[in-house]
Design a protein around this motif. Structure first.
Motif, PDB file in Angstrom:
ATOM      1  N   GLN A 185       0.846  -1.193   0.000  1.00  0.00           N
ATOM      2  CA  GLN A 185       0.000   0.000   0.000  1.00  0.00           C
ATOM      3  C   GLN A 185       0.881   1.242   0.000  1.00  0.00           C
ATOM      4  N   ASP A 186       0.588   2.164  -0.888  1.00  0.00           N
ATOM      5  CA  ASP A 186       1.440   3.331  -1.120  1.00  0.00           C
ATOM      6  C   ASP A 186       1.379   4.314   0.047  1.00  0.00           C
ATOM      7  N   PRO A 187       2.527   4.629   0.689  1.00  0.00           N
ATOM      8  CA  PRO A 187       2.535   5.593   1.792  1.00  0.00           C
ATOM      9  C   PRO A 187       2.766   7.029   1.333  1.00  0.00           C
ATOM     10  N   ASP A 188       3.037   7.209   0.049  1.00  0.00           N
ATOM     11  CA  ASP A 188       3.462   8.520  -0.455  1.00  0.00           C
ATOM     12  C   ASP A 188       2.319   9.258  -1.133  1.00  0.00           C
ATOM     13  N   GLY A 189       2.508  10.554  -1.261  1.00  0.00           N
ATOM     14  CA  GLY A 189       1.577  11.363  -2.033  1.00  0.00           C
ATOM     15  C   GLY A 189       0.432  11.909  -1.204  1.00  0.00           C
ATOM     16  N   ALA A 190      -0.284  12.827  -1.809  1.00  0.00           N
ATOM     17  CA  ALA A 190      -1.363  13.525  -1.117  1.00  0.00           C
ATOM     18  C   ALA A 190      -2.532  12.599  -0.794  1.00  0.00           C
ATOM     19  N   TYR A 191      -2.676  11.496  -1.544  1.00  0.00           N
ATOM     20  CA  TYR A 191      -3.856  10.659  -1.394  1.00  0.00           C
ATOM     21  C   TYR A 191      -3.537   9.300  -0.776  1.00  0.00           C
ATOM     22  N   ALA A 192      -2.450   9.233  -0.041  1.00  0.00           N
ATOM     23  CA  ALA A 192      -2.089   7.980   0.616  1.00  0.00           C
ATOM     24  C   ALA A 192      -3.134   7.607   1.660  1.00  0.00           C
ATOM     25  N   ALA A 193      -3.348   6.309   1.822  1.00  0.00           N
ATOM     26  CA  ALA A 193      -4.294   5.832   2.835  1.00  0.00           C
ATOM     27  C   ALA A 193      -3.738   6.096   4.224  1.00  0.00           C
ATOM     28  N   VAL A 194      -4.627   6.095   5.198  1.00  0.00           N
ATOM     29  CA  VAL A 194      -4.268   6.580   6.530  1.00  0.00           C
ATOM     30  C   VAL A 194      -3.228   5.688   7.221  1.00  0.00           C
ATOM     31  N   ILE A 195      -3.329   4.363   7.095  1.00  0.00           N
ATOM     32  CA  ILE A 195      -2.411   3.497   7.846  1.00  0.00           C
ATOM     33  C   ILE A 195      -0.962   3.645   7.377  1.00  0.00           C
ATOM     34  N   PRO A 196      -0.646   3.505   6.082  1.00  0.00           N
ATOM     35  CA  PRO A 196       0.751   3.701   5.684  1.00  0.00           C
ATOM     36  C   PRO A 196       1.239   5.133   5.939  1.00  0.00           C
ATOM     37  N   LYS A 197       0.320   6.088   5.884  1.00  0.00           N
ATOM     38  CA  LYS A 197       0.696   7.479   6.162  1.00  0.00           C
ATOM     39  C   LYS A 197       1.104   7.632   7.623  1.00  0.00           C
ATOM     40  N   PHE A 198       0.316   7.064   8.530  1.00  0.00           N
ATOM     41  CA  PHE A 198       0.638   7.107   9.961  1.00  0.00           C
ATOM     42  C   PHE A 198       1.945   6.369  10.240  1.00  0.00           C
ATOM     43  N   VAL A 199       2.087   5.177   9.642  1.00  0.00           N
ATOM     44  CA  VAL A 199       3.300   4.380   9.878  1.00  0.00           C
ATOM     45  C   VAL A 199       4.538   5.140   9.417  1.00  0.00           C
ATOM     46  N   SER A 200       4.462   5.723   8.236  1.00  0.00           N
ATOM     47  CA  SER A 200       5.591   6.467   7.682  1.00  0.00           C
ATOM     48  C   SER A 200       5.991   7.615   8.597  1.00  0.00           C
ATOM     49  N   ALA A 201       4.989   8.340   9.106  1.00  0.00           N
ATOM     50  CA  ALA A 201       5.281   9.456  10.011  1.00  0.00           C
ATOM     51  C   ALA A 201       5.922   8.966  11.310  1.00  0.00           C
ATOM     52  N   LEU A 202       5.369   7.912  11.890  1.00  0.00           N
ATOM     53  CA  LEU A 202       5.884   7.405  13.166  1.00  0.00           C
ATOM     54  C   LEU A 202       7.324   6.903  13.038  1.00  0.00           C
ATOM     55  N   ILE A 203       7.610   6.198  11.939  1.00  0.00           N
ATOM     56  CA  ILE A 203       8.972   5.689  11.738  1.00  0.00           C
ATOM     57  C   ILE A 203       9.974   6.845  11.666  1.00  0.00           C
ATOM     58  N   GLN A 204       9.539   7.964  11.077  1.00  0.00           N
ATOM     59  CA  GLN A 204      10.410   9.134  10.951  1.00  0.00           C
ATOM     60  C   GLN A 204      10.360  10.031  12.186  1.00  0.00           C
ATOM     61  N   LYS A 205       9.666   9.557  13.239  1.00  0.00           N
ATOM     62  CA  LYS A 205       9.514  10.299  14.511  1.00  0.00           C
ATOM     63  C   LYS A 205       8.797  11.629  14.295  1.00  0.00           C
TER      64      LYS A 205
END
Length: 327
Positions: A185-205
């Motif tokens: 599931q794509d974590p990038d871009g303006a229309y990314a779904a919520v779960i990969p978006k949250f995961v990506s942010a958390l990993i980057q602190k």
């Protein structure tokens, strides 16, 4: 459980998140699989591992082009139609393209499948069809008014499928997906779904941004459950189960606040400091419904659907992929 084996299957949108997971499973089950994708949202890396497989064929093409659809369905027994332009916000920003792909493209696929004599077409419908209905849980035969252009397009697809089934004797089944997540599931871009978006942010602190106060809830559905539903829909023989739509979900609600807590706990196993990342609350999103919960009774009864993963189990199964891909 019934599975698809020894069949010639077309997966439209096969380079996408759900499509590529379907292809992987189908190839393991001794099927011949053709992928139709224009790579507008699908990713080549999602299918790169299949390109050398003797039973896999990639066909680059756009479902908005009838000729491409006709070529794609040639000699095909089952169509799993996943190709679409997803995202409520994208449809609000660009309703014309969303309409062209999701309605025009779907109609092309129906016509092509009809003319080629395809036995069964299973298509990705959407929980957005429930619109402003406040009824919980959501029942297939009771919907509200759509809240976005995207929701309109997915409902129109259901109407077209119903008409084509009645007029041309086709076997069509729609699966209303509820907030699907999992590997690829794509974590990038303006229309990314919520779960990969949250995961990506958390990993980057970085603080994940929650729309609203975090009490909005969804029936998050792990992708393995969706694969199961597609296979059951493609192989069901009971006539009562064909030419209708089904909810595909877990039948349980998880709030956005609960979701963040799940993710922080799981990711803390990789990096303890992630547990201390704070959440930022932003404005509610246009077109969003506050709560979504599916009744899966119809799918259980007529398809034999039985979700293997609840949200916690699905997140646990996916977290290694998220970590390796996003960190």
């Amino acid at each position: 459980m019934r599975t698809i084996t020894g069949k010639r299957v077309l997966v439209t949108g096969g380079a996408g998140f759900i499509g590529s997971n379907l292809i992987e499973k189908l190839l393991k089950q001794n099927n011949t699989v053709r992928c139709l994708d224009n790579f507008s949202t699908g990713k080549r890396e999602n299918i790169s591992g299949f390109l050398s497989h003797p039973s896999f064929q990639l066909m680059e093409g756009d479902i908005r082009n009838l000729e491409s659809c006709q070529k794609a369905v040639n000699d095909i027994e089952i169509v799993l139609h996943q190709a679409a332009l997803g995202s409520v916000p994208r449809s609000i920003n660009d309703p014309i393209t969303t309409n062209d792909v999701n309605i025009g493209g779907f109609l092309n696929m129906l016509v092509a499948a009809r003319d080629a004599g395809v036995k069964r077409l299973v298509y990705a419908a959407s929980s957005s069809t429930y619109g402003d209905s406040e009824e919980m849980p959501k029942m297939e035969d009771r919907i509200g008014k759509p809240l976005s252009p995207y929701a309109i397009t997915k409902y129109v697809d259901e109407l077209y499928a119903d008409v084509f089934a009645k007029l041309y004797g086709m076997e069509l089944i729609g699966l209303r997906y509820f907030n699907v997540f999992g590997p690829r599931q794509d974590p990038d871009g303006a229309y990314a779904a919520v779960i990969p978006k949250f995961v990506s942010a958390l990993i980057q602190k970085q603080s994940p941004v929650v729309n609203g106060d975090g009490t909005f809830s969804r029936d998050f559905t792990y992708v393995a459950n969706v694969l199961q539903a597609n296979e059951l829909a493609a192989t069901v023989e009971n006539k009562e189960a064909v030419n209708t739509v089904y909810n595909v979900a877990c039948g349980a609600r998880t709030s956005l606040n609960q979701l963040v807590d799940y993710l922080k706990n799981l990711l803390s196993d990789f990096d303890e400091s992630i547990g201390g990342v704070e959440v930022v609350y932003g404005p509610e999103r246009k077109g969003d419904v506050p709560h979504s919960l599916a009744s899966i009774d119809k799918a259980r009864e007529l398809l034999g659907y039985n979700p293997e993963y609840n949200v916690a189990e699905g997140l646990k199964a996916a977290i290694q992929w998220y970590w390796e891909t996003l960190s």
